[in-house]
Write a protein that holds these residues in place. Structure first.
Motif, PDB file in Angstrom:
ATOM      1  N   TYR A 283      -7.040  13.373  -6.219  1.00  0.00           N
ATOM      2  CA  TYR A 283      -7.175  13.414  -4.763  1.00  0.00           C
ATOM      3  C   TYR A 283      -8.518  12.859  -4.290  1.00  0.00           C
ATOM      4  O   TYR A 283      -8.649  12.462  -3.140  1.00  0.00           O
ATOM      5  CB  TYR A 283      -7.014  14.857  -4.268  1.00  0.00           C
ATOM      6  CG  TYR A 283      -5.592  15.202  -3.921  1.00  0.00           C
ATOM      7  CD1 TYR A 283      -5.093  14.982  -2.652  1.00  0.00           C
ATOM      8  CD2 TYR A 283      -4.735  15.745  -4.876  1.00  0.00           C
ATOM      9  CE1 TYR A 283      -3.777  15.293  -2.333  1.00  0.00           C
ATOM     10  CE2 TYR A 283      -3.426  16.060  -4.568  1.00  0.00           C
ATOM     11  CZ  TYR A 283      -2.945  15.835  -3.286  1.00  0.00           C
ATOM     12  OH  TYR A 283      -1.641  16.134  -2.973  1.00  0.00           O
ATOM     13  N   GLU A 284      -9.505  12.823  -5.165  1.00  0.00           N
ATOM     14  CA  GLU A 284     -10.813  12.331  -4.775  1.00  0.00           C
ATOM     15  C   GLU A 284     -10.874  10.802  -4.671  1.00  0.00           C
ATOM     16  O   GLU A 284     -11.913  10.249  -4.293  1.00  0.00           O
ATOM     17  CB  GLU A 284     -11.870  12.816  -5.760  1.00  0.00           C
ATOM     18  CG  GLU A 284     -12.195  14.304  -5.664  1.00  0.00           C
ATOM     19  CD  GLU A 284     -11.121  15.189  -6.267  1.00  0.00           C
ATOM     20  OE1 GLU A 284     -11.189  16.415  -6.086  1.00  0.00           O
ATOM     21  OE2 GLU A 284     -10.202  14.649  -6.931  1.00  0.00           O
ATOM     22  N   THR A 285      -9.797  10.111  -4.995  1.00  0.00           N
ATOM     23  CA  THR A 285      -9.772   8.653  -4.904  1.00  0.00           C
ATOM     24  C   THR A 285      -9.895   8.227  -3.446  1.00  0.00           C
ATOM     25  O   THR A 285      -9.212   8.763  -2.572  1.00  0.00           O
ATOM     26  CB  THR A 285      -8.472   8.099  -5.502  1.00  0.00           C
ATOM     27  OG1 THR A 285      -8.295   8.616  -6.830  1.00  0.00           O
ATOM     28  CG2 THR A 285      -8.513   6.582  -5.576  1.00  0.00           C
ATOM     29  N   SER A 286     -10.731   7.250  -3.202  1.00  0.00           N
ATOM     30  CA  SER A 286     -10.973   6.813  -1.823  1.00  0.00           C
ATOM     31  C   SER A 286      -9.764   6.065  -1.269  1.00  0.00           C
ATOM     32  O   SER A 286      -8.982   5.465  -2.014  1.00  0.00           O
ATOM     33  CB  SER A 286     -12.200   5.902  -1.778  1.00  0.00           C
ATOM     34  OG  SER A 286     -11.929   4.692  -2.476  1.00  0.00           O
ATOM     35  N   PRO A 287      -9.597   6.088   0.070  1.00  0.00           N
ATOM     36  CA  PRO A 287      -8.466   5.362   0.676  1.00  0.00           C
ATOM     37  C   PRO A 287      -8.487   3.864   0.363  1.00  0.00           C
ATOM     38  O   PRO A 287      -7.427   3.239   0.227  1.00  0.00           O
ATOM     39  CB  PRO A 287      -8.649   5.624   2.169  1.00  0.00           C
ATOM     40  CG  PRO A 287      -9.414   6.902   2.240  1.00  0.00           C
ATOM     41  CD  PRO A 287     -10.336   6.895   1.051  1.00  0.00           C
ATOM     42  N   GLU A 288      -9.677   3.291   0.254  1.00  0.00           N
ATOM     43  CA  GLU A 288      -9.785   1.868  -0.052  1.00  0.00           C
ATOM     44  C   GLU A 288      -9.192   1.560  -1.431  1.00  0.00           C
ATOM     45  O   GLU A 288      -8.469   0.565  -1.613  1.00  0.00           O
ATOM     46  CB  GLU A 288     -11.230   1.413   0.035  1.00  0.00           C
ATOM     47  CG  GLU A 288     -11.845   1.426   1.425  1.00  0.00           C
ATOM     48  CD  GLU A 288     -12.186   2.830   1.899  1.00  0.00           C
ATOM     49  OE1 GLU A 288     -12.359   3.031   3.113  1.00  0.00           O
ATOM     50  OE2 GLU A 288     -12.267   3.732   1.030  1.00  0.00           O
ATOM     51  N   LEU A 289      -9.520   2.408  -2.406  1.00  0.00           N
ATOM     52  CA  LEU A 289      -8.958   2.195  -3.752  1.00  0.00           C
ATOM     53  C   LEU A 289      -7.459   2.472  -3.786  1.00  0.00           C
ATOM     54  O   LEU A 289      -6.709   1.792  -4.490  1.00  0.00           O
ATOM     55  CB  LEU A 289      -9.685   3.082  -4.763  1.00  0.00           C
ATOM     56  CG  LEU A 289     -11.110   2.660  -5.132  1.00  0.00           C
ATOM     57  CD1 LEU A 289     -11.729   3.672  -6.091  1.00  0.00           C
ATOM     58  CD2 LEU A 289     -11.112   1.271  -5.762  1.00  0.00           C
ATOM     59  N   LEU A 290      -7.014   3.470  -3.055  1.00  0.00           N
ATOM     60  CA  LEU A 290      -5.572   3.750  -2.999  1.00  0.00           C
ATOM     61  C   LEU A 290      -4.804   2.549  -2.451  1.00  0.00           C
ATOM     62  O   LEU A 290      -3.730   2.197  -2.941  1.00  0.00           O
ATOM     63  CB  LEU A 290      -5.311   4.972  -2.121  1.00  0.00           C
ATOM     64  CG  LEU A 290      -5.761   6.329  -2.665  1.00  0.00           C
ATOM     65  CD1 LEU A 290      -5.513   7.422  -1.631  1.00  0.00           C
ATOM     66  CD2 LEU A 290      -5.052   6.669  -3.967  1.00  0.00           C
ATOM     67  N   GLU A 291      -5.355   1.909  -1.437  1.00  0.00           N
ATOM     68  CA  GLU A 291      -4.695   0.741  -0.857  1.00  0.00           C
ATOM     69  C   GLU A 291      -4.728  -0.457  -1.803  1.00  0.00           C
ATOM     70  O   GLU A 291      -3.844  -1.322  -1.767  1.00  0.00           O
ATOM     71  CB  GLU A 291      -5.380   0.398   0.464  1.00  0.00           C
ATOM     72  CG  GLU A 291      -4.673  -0.678   1.264  1.00  0.00           C
ATOM     73  CD  GLU A 291      -5.340  -0.899   2.604  1.00  0.00           C
ATOM     74  OE1 GLU A 291      -4.772  -1.654   3.416  1.00  0.00           O
ATOM     75  OE2 GLU A 291      -6.429  -0.329   2.855  1.00  0.00           O
TER      76      GLU A 291
END
Length: 398
Positions: A283-291
Motif C-alpha cells: 500500500y505504500e507504493t506511490s500513485p505515480e509508480l502504480l500508474e
C-alpha cells in the motif's frame, strides 16, 4: 436313361422368375424359336451384335476417359481417388451385358433369350453394385480414419462393413433368383437380437470406438481430461477400450462407451496458451509508480520470445495489497514453452520492480495502539517520542 428333354424340363422347373413363365412343355418350342430366329434373321443378328459391340466400345472409352480425368484431379481430395477406384473396378462383363441388353430390348428377340440376358445382367449388376459400395464406403472409412494410429479398429470396421455389404448383395441376388428369403431374414434378425442382448456392453464399446475413429475427439498422443480432475495422455485407442497414461505414471484403461459419453477437454488442440498472472504490491507504493506498472510490464512481456501482451490493470484493493492482474499469450500449444515464457516474464518483473523500488505485498498484520490521549501510535515508527513514553507509562500503571 434320363433324356435331354428331362434335364431341360427339370432346369426349366427350377428356373428363376425371369424364366418361370416357361415350363417344361414349352422349353423345346422356345429353343426351336431361337434357332428359327437365327436362321431367318441372321443379318439382323449380325447388325444387333455390331451395334452392341459399338455400344460396348463406347462405354469402355467413357470409363477410361472418366478414370483418366479423376486421376488428374485426385490430388485435390481423397474422395476423388476413392471415386476413381470405384469406376476403374467396373467389370467389362457388366459393360458387355449392358450393351447387349440395351440392343436386345429394342429388337424384339425370342422371349427366352431376352429373359436370359435380363437375368444375367441382374446377377452381374448386383455383384458389381456390391463391389462399388465396398470400394466407396471402405474408402470413405479409410479417409476418416487416416489419422488413426491404431489400425486394429480400422481393420475390424473394414471387415464388418465388407461383410454387411456382401450379405446384403447375396440376399438381393437370392431374392432376384426366386428364392424365398423371408425365413432367412427373420432368422438373421432373431439371431442378431439375441447376440445384441448378450453382448450389449461389448457392442456399445465397439460402436463407441467406431464413433471415436470417425469423429476424432482425440487421437494417440493427445492429453485429455477423462474424468473431473483426471488428466492423461492417450496411448492406444482399441476396439473395446482406450488406454491412458495418467500424470502419476499409471496406465488407466477406460471403456470406449464411458469415455465417449463424458465431457472431454483435449489440451492438444491448443493453438496458443493464455496466462493469467495476479500479483500485488504494498500500500505504500506511490500513485505515480502504480500508474507506471502496466507500461513497465507490457515492455517486459514484449522482450520474451513468442509472448504477446494482452492487458495489465490495477483491479482491487486487497486486504494487504494493491492487486494487479496481468494477461498475456504464449504463441505455442506446448505446456513447457508456456511455463518457460511465464518464468521469463516473472523474472523480468522481479528485476524491474527491484530497480524501481517497488515491493511485492505479502500477508502482514499491523496492530495500531492508542495512548492515554486517544491518539493512535504506530509501533513501526522509529522515533515514537512522547507518545511512546506515555504508552510505556500507561502499561506500567497497576
Amino acid at each position: 436313361m434320363t433324356s435331354w428333354y428331362g434335364i431341360a424340363k427339370g432346369a426349366a422347373d427350377a428356373a428363376t422368375p425371369g424364366l418361370q413363365g416357361i415350363d417344361g412343355a414349352s422349353i423345346m418350342p422356345a429353343i426351336q424359336e431361337i434357332f428359327s430366329w437365327v436362321r431367318t434373321g441372321s443379318s439382323e443378328i449380325f447388325l444387333l451384335a455390331g451395334i452392341a459391340f459399338l455400344v460396348f466400345l463406347a462405354l469402355v472409352a467413357i470409363k477410361s476417359w472418366v478414370v483418366g480425368l479423376l486421376r488428374r484431379l485426385e490430388h485435390r481430395a481423397r474422395w476423388i481417388e476413392t471415386t476413381r477406384l470405384a469406376i476403374s473396378r467396373t467389370s467389362l462383363a457388366v459393360l458387355l451385358l449392358a450393351s447387349f441388353t440395351i440392343v436386345i430390348n429394342g429388337a424384339a428377340p425370342p422371349a427366352i433369350l431376352a429373359q436370359t440376358f435380363r437375368l444375367l445382367f441382374t446377377i452381374v449388376m448386383v455383384l458389381q453394385a456390391a463391389a462399388w459400395a465396398q470400394t466407396i464406403l471402405v474408402g470413405l472409412l479409410e479417409i476418416k480414419g487416416a489419422q488413426a494410429e491404431d489400425a486394429s479398429a480400422l481393420n475390424l470396421f473394414r471387415s464388418l462393413l465388407t461383410g454387411i455389404i456382401w450379405t446384403i448383395a447375396i440376399l438381393t441376388l437370392l431374392a432376384n433368383l426366386g428364392v424365398n428369403i423371408t425365413g432367412l431374414i427373420a432368422g438373421l434378425g432373431i439371431g442378431g437380437i439375441a447376440i445384441g442382448f448378450a453382448a450389449q456392453g461389448i457392442l456399445g464399446d465397439l460402436f463407441a470406438a467406431f464413433a471415436i475413429l470417425l469423429d476424432k475427439p482425440f487421437k494417440r498422443g493427445d492429453t485429455i481430461t477423462y474424468e473431473p480432475g483426471q488428466l492423461g495422455r492417450v496411448e492406444e485407442i482399441g476396439v473395446k477400450s482406450t488406454r491412458l497414461r495418467a500424470l502419476n505414471g499409471e496406465l488407466v484403461v477406460v471403456p470406449n462407451a464411458r469415455l465417449l459419453s463424458a465431457s472431454l477437454a483435449n489440451f492438444a488442440e491448443f493453438e496458443r496458451r493464455r496466462v493469467v498472472q495476479p500479483f500485488g504490491v504494498i500500500y505504500e507504493t506511490s500513485p505515480e509508480l502504480l500508474e507506471r506498472i502496466p507500461k513497465e510490464i507490457e515492455a517486459i512481456v514484449g522482450t520474451v520470445p513468442r509472448a504477446s501482451f494482452d492487458r495489465c490493470h490495477f483491479v482491487n484493493f486487497g486486504a494487504y495489497s494493491l492487486d494487479f492482474e496481468l494477461v498475456f499469450f504464449v504463441e505455442s500449444p506446448e505446456l513447457v514453452e508456456m511455463l518457460t515464457a511465464r518464468q521469463q516474464v516473472l523474472l523480468g518483473i522481479v528485476r524491474r520492480f527491484a530497480d524501481l523500488g517497488i515491493s511485492f505485498a505479502y500477508p502482514v498484520q499491523v496492530e495500531m495502539v492508542a495512548g492515554p490521549d486517544g491518539k493512535v501510535i504506530d509501533p513501526r515508527a522509529a522515533d515514537l517520542g512522547g507518545g511512546a513514553t506515555a504508552l510505556a507509562g500507561a502499561r506500567q500503571r497497576p
